[in-house]
Design an enzyme around this catalytic site. Sequence first.
Site, PDB file in Angstrom:
ATOM      1  CD  GLU A  71      -1.007   4.170   4.417  1.00 22.75           C
ATOM      2  OE1 GLU A  71      -2.064   4.686   4.802  1.00 22.75           O
ATOM      3  OE2 GLU A  71      -0.452   4.463   3.347  1.00 22.75           O
ATOM      4  CG  ASP A 105       1.422   7.373   3.237  1.00 20.57           C
ATOM      5  OD1 ASP A 105       0.328   7.896   2.944  1.00 20.57           O
ATOM      6  OD2 ASP A 105       2.014   7.589   4.314  1.00 20.57           O
ATOM      7  CE  LYS A 153      -3.951   2.205   2.167  1.00 27.44           C
ATOM      8  NZ  LYS A 153      -3.445   3.553   1.866  1.00 27.44           N
TER       9      LYS A 153
END
Length: 359
Positions: A211, A69, A67
């Site tokens: 993240e 950011d 993921k």
Amino acid sequence: MTKPPRPPRSKPLLRDDGGPLQSRPIRKRNPAQPALPFDPMPPRVEPALALLKQKPPPGDDWGWEIKWDGYRLAVHVEPTGVRILTRGGYDWADRFPGIEAAARSLGPASMILDGEGVVLDEQGRSDFNGLQNSLGAVGRRSGNLTAGNAIFMAFDLLYLDGHDLRGLEYRDRRHLLEETLAGFGGAIRLSEEIDADPVAILDHACRLDLEGIVGKNRNSKYQSGRTGDWVKLKCAQSEPFLIVGYEPSTGAYGGFGSLLLAAYQGDDLRYVGSVGTGFKERPSVALRAMMDKLPWRRKAPPVAYEGNRRVVWVQPTLIAEIEFRQWTPDMQLRHAAYKGLRDRQDNADVFRLDDDEGR
């Protein structure tokens, strides 16, 4: 008695010399003449969003990746040029010149790439503060609103050369994306799938201070919004909230001790708590100056508030990225920390309790 044959109802077409009329030979297509697309390119696509989960869904039909950011972006490579659209629909091609130049070199194919605009730190991790320094409060004060060092991590392909791919399964879109970006480097890169157990991937991501991870159902078509076809597992939650006020303090950076935050619930704003950590001196001074210049400051709060703090209420315009561990039972942020200021223009990112309340 046999009937004589009936005369033809019409005579064959004849030339002036009495010979039959012949069709003109078909000419070869001029390569300079543009070909008509099979599907018109959509001017904008509402993005598919990942549903927050505490554990990965069962089954082997999921592809997993890191993921990132940063800012969710859609890169439109069109015959007339390149557009880089934010989640709110604004064209930020001028703010990401490196990504824009890389997208031009992907042509002459027309396409829509879905992904995340990020700035990487020395360890190759996405650094939201580094991106915010260019596009947020610090960048605005210096007059520089471009992130020349940003890169685009592409994780989906929605349109390619006259074909709308949203009706294809994710596994097929992913295959086409990998083919499109094969051997391509620079400011547009492929967000790699990781072939491993998602629990192990998440554990490794958290140890690297990332993240979290995102999973996508390989059998799913592309659908806008949070449908459950995409899921996210986070090491710590991080979401954008509106700043609705601040608590003055003479001993803190920027002259405020905490920010009061709100999220959308339907068409209204709801107070979700405050944040008092994570501030650095230079961004805090810039943030206080921005809050003091807002056109609307009054005693009445813009949200329902039952606390007794001494608060300066401000127009709910500025958007703060907040990292937090969990929600309290009454939907207040717990263990919140300030990460940076998002651009006011892209307010589509503001957290909605309607989407995530109760999960």
